[in-house]
Design an enzyme around this catalytic site. Structure first.
Site, PDB file in Angstrom:
ATOM      1  CB  SER A 112     -33.593 -59.737  20.474  1.00  0.00           C
ATOM      2  OG  SER A 112     -32.772 -58.601  20.553  1.00  0.00           O
ATOM      3  CG  HIS A 113     -33.750 -56.925  17.161  1.00  0.00           C
ATOM      4  ND1 HIS A 113     -32.901 -57.827  17.763  1.00  0.00           N
ATOM      5  CD2 HIS A 113     -33.682 -57.156  15.853  1.00  0.00           C
ATOM      6  CE1 HIS A 113     -32.322 -58.567  16.841  1.00  0.00           C
ATOM      7  NE2 HIS A 113     -32.772 -58.182  15.665  1.00  0.00           N
ATOM      8  CG  ASP A 276     -33.347 -54.857  22.157  1.00  0.00           C
ATOM      9  OD1 ASP A 276     -33.082 -54.542  23.335  1.00  0.00           O
ATOM     10  OD2 ASP A 276     -33.051 -55.956  21.661  1.00  0.00           O
ATOM     11  CG  ASP A 278     -33.717 -58.696  24.603  1.00  0.00           C
ATOM     12  OD1 ASP A 278     -33.617 -57.804  23.735  1.00  0.00           O
ATOM     13  OD2 ASP A 278     -32.857 -59.572  24.763  1.00  0.00           O
ATOM     14  CG  ASP A 280     -30.097 -57.456  24.308  1.00  0.00           C
ATOM     15  OD1 ASP A 280     -30.845 -56.807  23.551  1.00  0.00           O
ATOM     16  OD2 ASP A 280     -29.804 -58.653  24.117  1.00  0.00           O
ATOM     17  NE  ARG A 281     -29.975 -56.005  18.831  1.00  0.00           N
ATOM     18  CZ  ARG A 281     -29.927 -56.307  17.549  1.00  0.00           C
ATOM     19  NH1 ARG A 281     -30.309 -55.410  16.655  1.00  0.00           N
ATOM     20  NH2 ARG A 281     -29.511 -57.477  17.146  1.00  0.00           N
ATOM     21  CE  LYS A 375     -27.346 -57.466  22.037  1.00  0.00           C
ATOM     22  NZ  LYS A 375     -26.971 -58.628  21.231  1.00  0.00           N
TER      23      LYS A 375
HETATM   24  C1  G1P Z   1     -27.700 -60.030  15.304  1.00  0.00           C
HETATM   25  C2  G1P Z   1     -26.546 -59.062  15.412  1.00  0.00           C
HETATM   26  C3  G1P Z   1     -25.561 -59.546  16.441  1.00  0.00           C
HETATM   27  C4  G1P Z   1     -26.267 -59.759  17.771  1.00  0.00           C
HETATM   28  C5  G1P Z   1     -27.466 -60.664  17.581  1.00  0.00           C
HETATM   29  C6  G1P Z   1     -28.288 -60.772  18.850  1.00  0.00           C
HETATM   30  O1  G1P Z   1     -27.234 -61.284  14.904  1.00  0.00           O
HETATM   31  O2  G1P Z   1     -25.915 -58.893  14.169  1.00  0.00           O
HETATM   32  O3  G1P Z   1     -24.519 -58.609  16.566  1.00  0.00           O
HETATM   33  O4  G1P Z   1     -25.406 -60.324  18.705  1.00  0.00           O
HETATM   34  O5  G1P Z   1     -28.309 -60.152  16.557  1.00  0.00           O
HETATM   35  O6  G1P Z   1     -28.798 -59.546  19.260  1.00  0.00           O
HETATM   36  P1  G1P Z   1     -27.310 -61.789  13.384  1.00  0.00           P
HETATM   37  O7  G1P Z   1     -28.739 -61.650  12.961  1.00  0.00           O
HETATM   38  O8  G1P Z   1     -26.440 -60.852  12.595  1.00  0.00           O
HETATM   39  O9  G1P Z   1     -26.791 -63.178  13.428  1.00  0.00           O
HETATM   40 ZN    ZN Z   2     -32.131 -57.650  22.284  1.00  0.00          ZN
END
Ligand code: G1P
Ligand code: ZN
Length: 542
Positions: A112-113, A276, A278, A280-281, A375
């Protein structure tokens, strides 16, 4: 040609909030990827001859793992692997491909990010046939299997050329390399009023989209510049790089500060957005105004009918528990259901599948709808553009009118990153011990109305998920929420979510941290954040 290889288990392959995330060197250990992928396959039934979708955000190690998964899918009996060209598929695009082609499921390679590179993060996630992240009962099963795996199956094949679109054979299995963008772009065209948005760009509307050298670059180029006629240069940093150019591909006010500064500057364009690693954000900034993700989901829901795909209205709205209550007020006004779920997109899946919710959102910059089961960053950007095009007003005007109608939920999240795990656990244990005694007491002059550890009862399948975040609710609707991140890869991250509802329109112009100052202090008083973590200030404030 097919081999069964003996292996021994790793004990650290527990999927977190969104799949298995570790540093690249961890994944590079002999058999590490193979063990996890075999455990995914072993947790599933009935995929013989069926299709597996495969792709990732292009980060370092993506290409290597793509080849491993292809060889293992062939040896395990899949009929076909559909892989994005170059190994690329944004997370929402992968979800769409799974659904559109009725695949058995998909494997998404992403952290992800989180940063990418030889010493940064990598991740593997399994998505089911609905296109959404595997539910907990499957991820738990995968974890159990990783702890006792003794062998995996792999085919001895030459690397498949994943850079050329088209079908090739890999043993008995077909590998179809697909254009990662086109199916997704078609889906977006079916949901949004592209003519109206095109006309808005033609009229001089200016936008910046920062792909942060991550997966959305090619999607943004195609959709914004080619299909919607936005000027060349609208999409920035649009070439995906294995290390994201050395940055965090995290579209927040810290890692996308340059965009924020530009949007607050004298020559700000009309609209700024980012996505981000991938895809999705999303980050949404209007000229002179940042829209918090919690507000964004509320504003999108309130205006969704302006987009063709949502003209018939929404069935319901779902938000994660720590997300602000702004969306609740919209749902109430629309007379539709509102659902509060634990953090993590997988909890929305059942509500979406059951037709109970249409739009979902998380405070962590995730917004999406029932068009896929993830998302979707570009979806949120396009829905905003659609709304702006139809209303013909600025983001600032739309936000102020929204608050005037519904009241404003001041909201912020404070993250304490890389806290020693023992200290973070001690903080949570202490807090749990105090919960029962909190209601009725006063903290900094604010009376505690309720305090609990959030448990979710899924209304669709009846499953219960406990310990999903500690909530302290004050009289008047303010609250603080504490939880530990499930996505970090080093130490623990404590997240503190702070929210205050302000109905009075004359008080909607206050700086967020100022508006929340008392609650921020109260959070420390209740949880002993400073003393437990040894930190005086959060690492990131969003
Ligand atoms: C974090 C975000 C959550 C999101 C997840 C994946 O998870 O808070 O909302 O779904 O990344 O992108 P966390 O690190 O808080 O468990
Ligand atoms: Zn992501």
């Amino acid at each position: 040609m097919m081999r069964t290889v003996a292996t021994t288990p790793f004990q650290d392959q527990k999927p977190g909030t969104s799949g298995l995330r570790k540093k690249v060197p961890v994944f590079q250990q002999k058999n590490y990827v193979e063990n996890f992928v075999q455990s995914i396959f072993d947790s599933l039934e009935g995929f013989q001859g069926k299709t597996l979708v495969l792709g990732g955000d292009g980060r370092f190690y993506n290409r290597d793992v793509v080849q491993i998964v292809i060889r293992m899918a062939a040896a395990n009996g899949f009929g076909k692997v559909m892989v994005g060209q170059g190994g690329i598929l944004s997370t929402p695009a992968a979800s769409n491909v799974i659904r559109k082609y009725q695949a058995f499921g998909g494997i998404i390679l992403s952290a992800s990010h989180n940063p990418g590179g030889p010493h940064e993060d990598f991740g593997i996630k399994y998505n089911a046939e609905n296109g959404g992240p595997a539910p907990e009962k499957i991820t738990d099963r995968i974890f159990e299997l990783t702890k006792k795996i003794a062998q995996y199956r792999i085919a001895d094949l030459d690397p498949v050329d994943i850079d050329k679109v088209g079908a090739v054979k890999a043993g008995d299995m077909t590998v179809e390399v697909i254009d990662p963008v086109s199916d997704y772009a078609v889906l977006m065209e079916s949901l949004f009023d592209f003519d109206a948005i095109r006309a808005m760009f033609k009229g001089g509307f200016r936008m910046r989209f920062d792909a942060m050298h991550a997966v959305t670059g090619p999607y943004a180029k195609e959709i914004f510049e080619h299909r919607l006629g936005a000027p060349k240069g609208t999409a920035r940093n649009f070439v995906p790089l294995p290390d994201f150019g050395g940055h965090h591909p995290d579209p927040n006010l810290v890692h996308a500060k340059h965009l924020y500064d530009e949007m607050m500057g004298p020559d700000a364009p009309d609209f700024g957005a980012a996505s981000d690693g991938d895809g999705d954000r999303n980050l949404i900034i209007g000229r002179g105004i940042f829209i918090t993700p919690s507000d964004s989901v509320a504003m999108l829901a309130a205006n969704a009918r302006l987009a063709p795909g949502y003209r018939k209205g929404l069935k319901g709205i779902a938000r994660s528990m720590p997300t602000s209550g702004a969306a609740d007020r919209v749902a109430e006004k629309l007379g539709i259901g509102i659902y509060e779920t634990p953090t993590g997109w997988k909890f929305f899946g059942n509500l979406l599948d059951a037709g109970m919710a249409t739009i979902c959102g998380e405070e962590s910059a995730g917004t999406g709808s029932d068009h896929v089961r993830e998302k979707d960053g570009l979806w949120a950007v396009l829905l905003w553009l659609n709304i702006l095009a139809v209303r013909g007003e600025s983001v600032m005007d739309i936000a102020h009118k929204h608050w005037a109608t519904y009241g404003r939920n001041y909201y912020s999240r404070h993250d304490y990153e890389e806290v020693e795990t023992d200290r973070a656990n001690a903080l949570v244990a202490d807090l749990r011990g105090k919960l029962a005694a909190l209601p009725g007491t006063s903290v900094r002059g604010m009376k505690v109305a309720a305090a609990d550890d959030f448990a979710y009862h899924d209304p669709v399948d009846g499953s219960v998920s406990r310990n999903q975040g500690i909530r302290v609710l004050f009289e008047g609707g303010s609250r603080v929420v504490f939880r530990l991140s499930g996505t970090g890869t080093s130490g623990a991250t404590l997240r503190v979510y702070i929210e205050r509802y302000e109905p009075d329109k004359t008080r909607h112009g206050v700086d967020t941290q100022v508006a929340l100052a008392d609650l921020i202090e109260a959070a420390d008083e209740i949880a002993g954040i400073r003393s437990h973590t040894g930190r005086n200030t959060p690492s990131v404030i969003t």
